[in-house]
Design a protein around this motif. Structure first.
Motif, short mmCIF file in Angstrom:
data_model
loop_
_atom_site.label_atom_id
_atom_site.label_comp_id
_atom_site.label_asym_id
_atom_site.label_seq_id
_atom_site.Cartn_x
_atom_site.Cartn_y
_atom_site.Cartn_z
N GLY A 376 52.75 -8.52 15.91
CA GLY A 376 53.49 -8.95 14.74
C GLY A 376 53.20 -8.19 13.47
N GLU A 377 52.31 -7.18 13.51
CA GLU A 377 51.95 -6.45 12.30
C GLU A 377 52.52 -5.04 12.25
OE1 GLU A 377 50.36 -7.73 9.75
OE2 GLU A 377 49.83 -9.64 10.65
N ARG A 378 53.05 -4.57 13.36
CA ARG A 378 53.43 -3.16 13.42
C ARG A 378 54.86 -2.91 12.93
NH1 ARG A 378 52.77 -4.81 18.85
NH2 ARG A 378 50.82 -3.66 18.98
N ASP A 379 55.61 -3.95 12.61
CA ASP A 379 56.96 -3.75 12.10
C ASP A 379 57.14 -4.54 10.81
OD1 ASP A 379 57.17 -6.38 12.99
OD2 ASP A 379 58.01 -5.76 14.91
N GLU A 380 58.38 -4.63 10.35
CA GLU A 380 58.66 -5.28 9.07
C GLU A 380 58.22 -6.74 9.05
OE1 GLU A 380 62.50 -6.12 6.13
OE2 GLU A 380 62.69 -4.79 7.86
N GLU A 381 58.19 -7.36 10.22
CA GLU A 381 57.81 -8.77 10.31
C GLU A 381 56.42 -9.02 9.73
OE1 GLU A 381 56.82 -12.13 13.76
OE2 GLU A 381 57.42 -10.09 14.31
N GLY A 382 55.51 -8.06 9.91
CA GLY A 382 54.14 -8.25 9.46
C GLY A 382 53.86 -7.70 8.07
N ALA A 383 54.86 -7.22 7.36
CA ALA A 383 54.65 -6.64 6.04
C ALA A 383 54.08 -7.68 5.08
CB ALA A 383 55.96 -6.07 5.50
N TRP A 384 53.31 -7.20 4.13
CA TRP A 384 52.70 -8.08 3.13
C TRP A 384 53.74 -9.01 2.50
CZ3 TRP A 384 48.02 -9.13 0.67
CH2 TRP A 384 48.10 -9.71 -0.60
N GLU A 385 54.89 -8.45 2.14
CA GLU A 385 55.91 -9.24 1.44
C GLU A 385 56.48 -10.34 2.32
OE1 GLU A 385 55.16 -5.43 -0.33
OE2 GLU A 385 55.81 -5.96 1.70
N LYS A 386 56.36 -10.20 3.64
CA LYS A 386 56.90 -11.20 4.57
C LYS A 386 55.92 -12.33 4.85
CE LYS A 386 60.84 -9.09 5.56
NZ LYS A 386 62.18 -9.70 5.37
N LYS A 387 54.66 -12.15 4.47
CA LYS A 387 53.67 -13.19 4.73
C LYS A 387 53.88 -14.33 3.74
CE LYS A 387 50.33 -9.87 6.57
NZ LYS A 387 50.35 -10.32 7.96
N GLU A 388 54.00 -15.53 4.26
CA GLU A 388 54.43 -16.66 3.44
C GLU A 388 53.28 -17.45 2.83
OE1 GLU A 388 56.64 -18.88 6.24
OE2 GLU A 388 58.34 -17.48 6.31
N ASP A 389 52.16 -17.51 3.50
CA ASP A 389 51.08 -18.39 3.06
C ASP A 389 50.11 -17.62 2.18
OD1 ASP A 389 48.96 -20.33 2.90
OD2 ASP A 389 49.77 -21.26 4.71
N GLU A 390 49.88 -18.10 0.97
CA GLU A 390 49.02 -17.40 0.01
C GLU A 390 47.65 -18.06 -0.12
OE1 GLU A 390 51.22 -16.96 -3.62
OE2 GLU A 390 52.39 -15.29 -2.80
N ARG A 391 47.30 -18.90 0.85
CA ARG A 391 45.94 -19.45 0.88
C ARG A 391 45.02 -18.46 1.61
NH1 ARG A 391 46.86 -24.99 3.84
NH2 ARG A 391 48.30 -23.62 4.98
N LEU A 392 43.73 -18.58 1.35
CA LEU A 392 42.73 -17.77 2.04
C LEU A 392 42.41 -18.44 3.36
CD1 LEU A 392 40.65 -15.39 1.92
CD2 LEU A 392 39.03 -17.04 0.97
N LEU A 393 42.56 -17.70 4.46
CA LEU A 393 42.42 -18.27 5.80
C LEU A 393 41.07 -17.92 6.41
CD1 LEU A 393 43.60 -19.59 8.44
CD2 LEU A 393 44.38 -17.27 9.04
N TRP A 394 40.43 -18.94 7.02
CA TRP A 394 39.33 -18.71 7.94
C TRP A 394 39.32 -19.81 8.99
CZ3 TRP A 394 35.04 -21.35 9.78
CH2 TRP A 394 34.19 -20.60 10.61
#
Length: 616
Positions: A376-394
C-alpha cells in the motif's frame, strides 16, 4: 549674422539635449506608475535601455533621490541554542524554534557526507588509512568490486566495524583464538564457519535447545545470514564466528578493560588477559563508563530546578547511559539486571543482533523482518497526502522486561509510553510556535492531556498481556486499554508512527521507514547503519524519557486544531526516510557490511594479522 544664427541654433540644441538627458535620468532613477484605462498601476523602469557603461559607473544620484518609503527594519538575530556534548540541544527560550535549526544542521551535515565519498579503489584505500591508521585487510579490492557492482552508497562509512573490533587488536591472537574456541561452548549460541578457502559458509557448531521447534526458530537468523553471503562466499577468508541467537546483547566488560585493550592495539602491543592477575570482581552498569563520565560523577542540582527543554541532535551520543544515566532506570535492557551484571574478565568475540553502548557484542545487520517495500505504500494510495489519520500511532506487545511483582516493569520503555498516552489527567507544558514577529519563534503553553491525548495519540498494547506472571498479567489487563492487532494496511493510514525497543532492537524499523509516514524513534541500540542515516533528515529521534515527544509531534502535526503545523517538513522527512530505505538498506547493503566485517574479523583473529594487508 550667419554666425549669430548658428550660435542661437546651437544653444537651442544644447538646451534640448540637457532637458532630454535630465528627463531620461529622472525616468531611470525614479520608476513611474502609469495607470491604464482599466485603472491598474504599471511599474515601469527604463534602466534597461541605458547603455551598460552608464549602469556600471553611475552610482551617486541613487543616494541623492529622496525616498518616501521607510526602510524595512533589519531582523534582530535570535540567540543560538546550546549543542551539549551529551548529544542534546538545550533550548534557548529566546531563540527560534529549535527543530528548524535541527533540520537545517542535519541536512547540511548529510549533504556534506554524501559529497565526500570515495569514487575509486585508491581513494577508498587512502580514506581507510586516514581513518584507522592501518592498511585495509586482504580482499578489500574484491569487497570494493562488490560495492561498485551493486551501487552501495557511502562506501567509507564503516566506523562501527572499527569500534566493535578495536579491543581485539590489543590481545595476542593466540589467546584470542582460545577465547573464541571456548566461547563456542557458550549456552544458546551457534557458530558460523568458513572452514576452507573454497568451502561453503555453514553452521559449524551450536549449543541450542534440544527441542526441534525452538532450535529451528533460533537458527532462522543463521540461515538468513548465510543466504546474504552466497554471492561473496568464495571471496571470504576462513573464520569461525560465535553468534548469540537472542534479541539482546550479553557481553559486558569494564571500561578500564576496553581502554587498556584499545590503547595497546593502537600502540601495536598486546595485553594478556588470560595470564595476568585477575581484575577485582566488578559488577554494575557504571563500570562500563569512563571515570570522568556523568554516570560516574552524577550532577547534583536542586530538586526545584526546572529542567530546560532539550532535543536530540546526535542520536548515538544521546543513547549512551554513561552520558545519560537516567536510561538505566527507564529501559528494560538495564532494569532487568538491577544495578548491572558482572563483567567478563576480558573481551569476548561474540556476534549479536544488537548491542547497547554499554555492551561489547559485535553487531551485525539482521534480515529478520526485512522488507523491500510495504503493501500500500508503493503507489499513490500510500502517499503522505492520502494518509487520513494525523494521530501518532504505536501498537505492540508488552515486551522489554519480564513483568512480575519483583521487577520494576512500570519503569520500562513500553510500559511508560502506554502510561503517558492513556492517562489523561493533568496537563503538560509544551513548546509551540509563536505567531508574532518572524513566525519562527516559540513559547511554552500548558495543555490539558485530556484534550491532547485522544486527538493526537493512538498508542496502546495489542492483543493480550505476555511475558508476565499470572497476577501481573491480570494487573496489566485491567490497568491498560488493550486494542486489536493492526494490519500493515491499516497502519498505513497514519501520517505519524512511533518506533520503540522491545526485548532488544526494534526489527520493525525497516518496515516503518519504508512507508511514507514520518517515523519517531526512541532507542538505546546503535545499529550497523547508525552512521549511514541522519536524524531530522530521515526520521525524528526521541529521548528515552519521552520528554520531547509532545513537542516534536506538535511541531509537525500542530495542536489538536492543527495550529502551528509544519506538515510540509514532515512530509519531506517521511519521503526522505522511504528513499533512504530503498537506496541504503537493501540486501546488497547488508551483504557489503557483512563482507567487510568478516574480512576485518578474519584478519584480527589471525596469528599473521600484522602482515595481512591489502596494498595497491
Amino acid at each position: 549674422m550667419f554666425a549669430l544664427r548658428v550660435a542661437r541654433k546651437s544653444v537651442r540644441s544644447y538646451t534640448f539635449l540637457v532637458i532630454f538627458g535630465c528627463t531620461l535620468i529622472a525616468f531611470t532613477l525614479a520608476p513611474i506608475s502609469i495607470t491604464e484605462s482599466i485603472g491598474t498601476p504599471l511599474n515601469t523602469n527604463f534602466s534597461a535601455y541605458l547603455p551598460l557603461s552608464y549602469q556600471a559607473h553611475w552610482h551617486a544620484p541613487i543616494s541623492l533621490i529622496p525616498s518616501t518609503q521607510k526602510p524595512l527594519p533589519r531582523p534582530i538575530p535570535r540567540p543560538a541554542h546550546t549543542f551539549r556534548p551529551d548529544g542534546l540541544l538545550e533550548v534557548n527560550p529566546d531563540g527560534r524554534h529549535p527543530i528548524l535549526d535541527l533540520i537545517a544542521r542535519a541536512e547540511q551535515e548529510w549533504d556534506a557526507k554524501l559529497a565526500h565519498v570515495s569514487q575509486t579503489l585508491p581513494e577508498a584505500v587512502h580514506e581507510y588509512r586516514r581513518r584507522y591508521a592501518r592498511a585495509p585487510p586482504p580482499g578489500f579490492d574484491k569487497w570494493w568490486a562488490y560495492v561498485k557492482k551493486h551501487n552501495v552508497q557511502l562506501p567509507d562509512e564503516y566506523d562501527q566495524i572499527h569500534l566493535d573490533l578495536a579491543p581485539f587488536w590489543g590481545i595476542d591472537p593466540v589467546p584470542l583464538e582460545a577465547i573464541q574456541r571456548d566461547w563456542e561452548a557458550h549456552v544458546h549460541s551457534y557458530t558460523l564457519a568458513k572452514s576452507s578457502p573454497l568451502g561453503p559458509l555453514h553452521v559449524g557448531n551450536e549449543t541450542l535447545p534440544e527441542d526441534e521447534a525452538a532450535r529451528d526458530r533460533l537458527l532462522i537468523g543463521a540461515n538468513q545470514l548465510i543466504d546474504l553471503l552466497v554471492e561473496v562466499e568464495d571471496d571470504l577468508p576462513t573464520f569461525r564466528a560465535v553468534f548469540s541467537p537472542h534479541d539482546n546483547p550479553n557481553v559486558f566488560i569494564t571500561h578500564d578493560m576496553r581502554r587498556r585493550a584499545v590503547e595497546a592495539g593502537e600502540r601495536g602491543e598486546y595485553i594478556d588477559p588470560l595470564n595476568e592477575d585477575p581484575a577485582p570482581f566488578t559488577s554494575g552498569w557504571i563500570h562500563a563508563c569512563p571515570l570522568d563520565s556523568v554516570a560516574r560523577n552524577p550532577l547534583r542540582s536542586p530538586s526545584t530546578t526546572q529542567k530546560p527543554k532539550t532535543f536530540i541532535y546526535d542520536h548515538l551520543q544521546a543513547m549512551d547511559p554513561c552520558a545519560h544515566p537516567s536510561h538505566l532506570s527507564q529501559h528494560g535492557q538495564f532494569l532487568a539486571h538491577g544495578t548491572g551484571p558482572s563483567a567478563n574478565p576480558f573481551p569476548v568475540p561474540q556476534f549479536s543482533y544488537c548491542s547497547s553502548p554499554l555492551h561489547a557484542d559485535i553487531r551485525v545487520p539482521v534480515p529478520l523482518s526485512w522488507v523491500d517495500d510495504v503493501e500500500g505504500e508503493r503507489d499513490e494510495e500510500g502517499a503522505w497526502e492520502k494518509k487520513e489519520d494525523e494521530r501518532l500511532l504505536w501498537r505492540g506487545l508488552n515486551t522489554g522486561i519480564h513483568h512480575a511483582s519483583d521487577r520494576p516493569w512500570r519503569d520500562s520503555q513500553r510500559d511508560r509510553l502506554v502510561e503517558i498516552a492513556q492517562r489523561t489527567d493533568g496537563s503538560v507544558e509544551v513548546l509551540v510556535m509563536d505567531d508574532h514577529g518572524d513566525g519562527e519563534g516559540m513559547k511554552v503553553e500548558e495543555m490539558k492531556k485530556a484534550r491532547m491525548n485522544p486527538a493526537m495519540l493512538d498508542i496502546a498494547f495489542a492483543g493480550s498481556p505476555s511475558q508476565c506472571e499470572p497476577e501481573t498479567c491480570r494487573e496489566l489487563e485491567e490497568g491498560f486499554e488493550w486494542r486489536r492487532r493492526m494490519s500493515v494496511r491499516d497502519a498505513g493510514r497514519y501520517k505519524y508512527v512511533l518506533d520503540v525497543d522491545g526485548n532488544g532492537w526494534s526489527s520493525r524499523f525497516k518496515r516503518l521507514i519504508t512507508t511514507n509516514s514520518l517515523v519517531f524513534k526512541s532507542t538505546v541500540y546503535p545499529e550497523w547503519f547508525t552512521d549511514r542515516l541522519s536524524p531530522w533528515v530521515h526520521y525524528i529521534p526521541i529521548q528515552i524519557d519521552y520528554s520531547d515527544l509532545y513537542d516534536a509531534l506538535l511541531f509537525f502535526r500542530g495542536d489538536p486544531s492543527g495550529r502551528g503545523a509544519h506538515a510540509d517538513l514532515g512530509a519531506k522527512i517521511a519521503r526522505s526516510g522511504r528513499e533512504w530505505s530503498r537506496a541504503f538498506w537493501r540486501k546488497e547493503d547488508m551483504t557489503a557490511y557483512l563482507f567487510r566485517l568478516f574480512l576485518e574479523y578474519a584478519r584480527v583473529m589471525s596469528e599473521d594479522r600484522d602482515s595481512l594487508n591489502f596494498e595497491l
